[in-house]
Motif scaffolding. Structure first.
Motif, short mmCIF file in Angstrom:
data_model
loop_
_atom_site.label_atom_id
_atom_site.label_comp_id
_atom_site.label_asym_id
_atom_site.label_seq_id
_atom_site.Cartn_x
_atom_site.Cartn_y
_atom_site.Cartn_z
N VAL A 138 7.07 4.52 4.41
CA VAL A 138 5.18 4.43 4.73
C VAL A 138 4.84 4.60 5.36
O VAL A 138 4.49 5.68 6.41
CB VAL A 138 5.91 2.63 5.56
CG1 VAL A 138 4.36 2.60 5.47
CG2 VAL A 138 6.88 1.81 4.61
N SER A 139 2.62 5.01 4.77
CA SER A 139 2.16 5.25 5.24
C SER A 139 1.71 4.16 6.78
O SER A 139 1.73 3.46 6.72
CB SER A 139 1.17 5.18 4.23
OG SER A 139 0.07 5.89 5.14
N SER A 141 0.67 2.29 9.63
CA SER A 141 1.47 1.18 9.95
C SER A 141 2.49 0.75 11.89
O SER A 141 1.84 -0.01 12.06
CB SER A 141 2.27 0.31 8.92
OG SER A 141 1.74 0.98 7.84
N PHE A 286 -10.13 8.27 8.63
CA PHE A 286 -8.40 8.07 8.13
C PHE A 286 -8.70 8.66 6.15
O PHE A 286 -7.50 8.64 6.41
CB PHE A 286 -9.13 6.65 8.22
CG PHE A 286 -7.91 5.62 7.32
CD1 PHE A 286 -6.36 5.63 7.69
CD2 PHE A 286 -7.59 5.56 6.10
CE1 PHE A 286 -5.22 5.03 6.83
CE2 PHE A 286 -6.63 5.10 5.23
CZ PHE A 286 -5.70 4.57 5.77
N ASN A 469 5.21 3.20 -0.34
CA ASN A 469 4.16 2.33 0.46
C ASN A 469 3.17 3.76 1.34
O ASN A 469 3.16 3.15 2.31
CB ASN A 469 4.86 1.41 1.48
CG ASN A 469 4.00 0.56 1.77
OD1 ASN A 469 2.95 0.35 1.55
ND2 ASN A 469 5.02 -1.34 1.28
N ILE A 470 2.56 4.19 0.27
CA ILE A 470 1.18 4.89 0.68
C ILE A 470 -0.29 4.71 0.37
O ILE A 470 0.15 3.74 -0.82
CB ILE A 470 1.54 6.15 0.39
CG1 ILE A 470 1.50 5.91 -1.24
CG2 ILE A 470 2.82 6.89 1.19
CD1 ILE A 470 2.05 7.62 -1.56
N ASN A 471 -1.38 4.67 0.45
CA ASN A 471 -2.52 4.61 0.44
C ASN A 471 -2.94 5.40 -0.54
O ASN A 471 -3.14 6.03 -0.81
CB ASN A 471 -3.48 4.93 1.43
CG ASN A 471 -3.04 3.81 2.68
OD1 ASN A 471 -2.36 4.50 3.39
ND2 ASN A 471 -2.91 2.09 2.35
C1 LIG Z 1 -2.68 1.64 3.55
O1 LIG Z 1 -1.30 1.51 3.28
C2 LIG Z 1 -0.21 0.18 3.88
C3 LIG Z 1 0.83 0.41 3.65
O2 LIG Z 1 1.30 0.38 2.12
C4 LIG Z 1 -1.24 -0.69 3.95
O3 LIG Z 1 -0.52 -1.91 4.74
C5 LIG Z 1 -2.33 -0.28 3.98
O4 LIG Z 1 -2.93 -1.78 3.94
C6 LIG Z 1 -3.40 -0.02 3.55
N1 LIG Z 1 -4.29 0.58 4.40
C7 LIG Z 1 -5.28 0.48 3.33
C8 LIG Z 1 -6.66 1.18 4.33
O5 LIG Z 1 -5.72 0.40 2.69
#
Ligand SMILES: *[C@@H]1O[C@H](CO)[C@@H](O)[C@H](O)[C@H]1NC(C)=O
Ligand SMILES: *Cc1c(COP(=O)(O)O)cnc(C)c1O
Ligand SMILES: *[C@@H]1O[C@H](CO)[C@@H](O)[C@H](O)[C@H]1NC(C)=O
Ligand SMILES: *[C@@H]1O[C@H](CO)[C@@H](O)[C@H](O)[C@H]1NC(C)=O
Length: 548
Positions: A138-139, A141, A286, A469-471
């Protein structure tokens, strides 16, 4: 969130086809007609209130967005169609949460339930959810280090404060002291050697909101500025855009240098005028994990006599300790004259439980501009420092325990390992011929983009299938990962999975051309001429989050 894409896509197609059908004209004619209808109708229906062009919005994009809105509002059938589609999207969005929503409770039970019975349900939930957040894939979190004993002790300590309310400082002097000490210890990290002037908030967003509020009130009172603007790097956190929306401040987003992925100083300077109340820099930001040129920004702010907020929410605890190890990030704190406020999150790399951040100010006078007080309320004299009234002492307790339990030496070691992992990861990704890391991230996040025709969102799609689970980022399309103690052990695997994803895409180029759901989302939102319309569609997602 993906169901909003369907909604947006359908909305866009319907609007386009309905005007085609009604006019049988080509797009340019439609546009002219649309401009005409829009202007006339806006004039009549809005009682001569013409819409305003957003800052730096080109006339072309302004006209397009007005035509689009005009058509939605005035084309027969379009708005009722959209309402129907919204309901469908909401249903479909809710459905994706539905499968994890079990044993729903709609009413307070007639007779109270016993602890064991209640806890039975909790155990199921925790077991299920921990598989998600403890997957190590996971990224960001979850930031805390893997240390069960530490986590248990922190829980044990903070439970003493669940009913405390530091708003009543006289009744809970311990909570008050913990809060003041957390502020002091954090300020000390950022160059406030004597008094630390700050406040404890519920998170980075609240810290940023209060900083911007302080600048707005300061500028109004001391400079008579009534139409304030803030000049921020376009990579600054969404919380700055939110503060501007809440407090009616204009946002002027400065461009990013496409080589360094830090703010373009020349562009930033060109947006500053006599109504500018503050500028912003992040360490790091970010999206790309790169560090804006803080020293130069401080010089600009000082020269222009405006505020300068340093957003150290994400990286504050890393860079403050790395300094001690001789890592050189330049100056980024109050030892620079132009820095007037700093936000720093205990609940990110401060490794504390969620719900705590600090906003620090250079002067007490500036901090007072963020306070609220009234002497005339019928309920009595009332004064509170942050956006909360009654509040929990848990945030302060969790941060205080964590800072004392970890200590400087361990924080320094932990920071070092995050920095090392980040630099290594960036290096390994840069070695993949199809990819390029954005700028030179060296704190705690890495973002990369495609150098070839491989759609980076397709890589994201495959990584998601592999349990990551990344962005994703946009402008340019990229993939972002925040390095934490949870995912460090899996970063090797991450790089392998990226390489595998690229092979899969190369083997099936037609399947992976469009970039899956993220590709569709960004593709559609960028096509929609009014950015607020696309933004508002995302609110459907929130409706579904809050629905039982
Ligand atoms: C980044 O990824 C996490 C894990 O999926 C998610 O919970 C979070 O909302 C995302 N953050 C953004 C800024 O998109
Ligand atoms: C997380 C973050 C914030 C906001 O913090 P929250 O605690 O999520 O409200 C602000 N700035 C940056 C750079 C961040 O990464
Ligand atoms: C629902 O509640 C019952 C009774 O408490 C329990 O036995 C069951 O395991 C619960 N189901 C889930 C999926 O949590
Ligand atoms: C730095 O990271 C590399 C690769 O992950 C690892 O082999 C090395 O031990 C790390 N060094 C330190 C000092 O953490």
């Amino acid at each position: 969130m993906y169901q909003t894409i369907d909604f947006l896509k359908q909305a866009y197609t319907q609007i386009k086809s309905s005007i085609r059908w009604q006019t049988k004209l080509d797009e340019f004619d439609i546009l002219l007609l649309g401009v005409f209808i829009t202007i006339i109708l806006h004039f009549i229906l809005n009682r001569l209130r013409l819409p305003r062009r957003e800052y730096n919005q080109s006339y072309w994009s302004f006209i397009k967005s007005q035509v689009f809105l005009g058509l939605i509002n005035y084309c027969p059938g379009v708005s009722s169609f959209l309402e129907k589609k919204k309901e469908e999207a909401l249903k479909s969005l809710s459905h994706s949460f539905e499968k994890h929503t079990v044993n729903k409770t709609y009413k307070i039970p007639e007779n109270g339930m016993g602890y064991d019975k209640i806890n039975e349900r909790l155990k199921n939930w925790i077991d299920r959810d921990s598989k998600n957040y403890n997957s190590g894939k996971v990224s960001g979190s979850l930031y805390v280090q893997n240390d069960e004993k530490f986590i248990e002790e922190c829980q044990e300590f903070t439970k003493n404060f669940i009913y405390s309310n530091p708003m009543h400082a006289d009744l809970w002097p311990a909570s008050r002291q913990l809060e003041a000490e957390v502020i002091k210890m954090t300020g000390e990290l950022f160059g406030q050697e004597k008094d630390s002037i700050g406040m404890l908030t519920t998170g980075g967003t609240e810290s940023i909101l209060l900083a911007i509020l302080a600048y707005r009130n300061w500028a109004e009172n001391e400079k008579g500025i009534t139409s304030p603007n803030i000049v921020i790097p376009e990579t600054a956190h969404a919380a700055f855009y939110r503060a501007a929306e809440y407090f009616k401040i204009q946002v002027r987003a400065a461009k990013i240098n496409q080589k360094t992925f830090t703010v373009d100083l020349k562009d930033l300077k060109s947006h500053i005028d006599s109504n500018t109340i503050c500028i912003v820099g992040s360490i790091p930001n970010f999206p790309y994990g790169t560090q804006d040129p803080i020293e130069e920004l401080a010089t600009i702010a000082k020269k222009k006599k405006i505020g300068f907020h340093v957003d150290a929410c994400l990286g504050g605890f890393i860079v403050a300790f790395a300094k001690e190890k001789g890592m050189n990030y330049g100056k980024f704190d109050f030892t620079l004259d132009g820095v007037t406020s700093i936000s720093c999150d205990q609940h990110k790399h401060g490794l504390a439980p969620k719900g705590v951040s600090t906003i620090l100010f250079k002067t007490r006078q500036l901090r007072q501009y963020a306070f609220f007080s009234t002497a005339t309320w019928s309920g009595g004299a009332y004064a509170v420092p942050t956006t909360q009234g009654s509040k929990s002492g848990i945030g302060a307790a969790g941060a205080w325990f964590t800072m004392l339990a970890i200590g400087r030496k361990k924080y320094t070691e932990l920071s070092k390992s995050i920095i090392n992992a980040t630099i290594q990861l960036a290096k390994q990704i840069n070695e993949i011929p199809e990819l390029e890391v954005c700028g030179q991230p060296n704190i705690n996040c890495v973002c990369f983009k495609s150098k070839t025709n491989i759609n980076v969102y397709s890589i994201h799609q495959i990584l998601t299938e592999k349990g990551w689970n990344i962005n994703t980022t946009q402008n340019p399309p990229g993939i972002h990962i925040s390095v934490t103690h949870q995912n460090i052990p899996n970063l090797k695997l991450f790089v392998q999975d990226i390489k595998q994803a690229i092979q899969e895409i190369k083997a099936n180029p037609s399947k992976y051309k469009k970039g899956g759901e993220m590709g569709a989302l960004y593709g559609t939102t960028q096509k929609i001429p009014d950015s607020k319309f696309a933004g508002n569609a995302l609110k459907l997602y929130l409706d579904s989050v809050l629905k039982l």
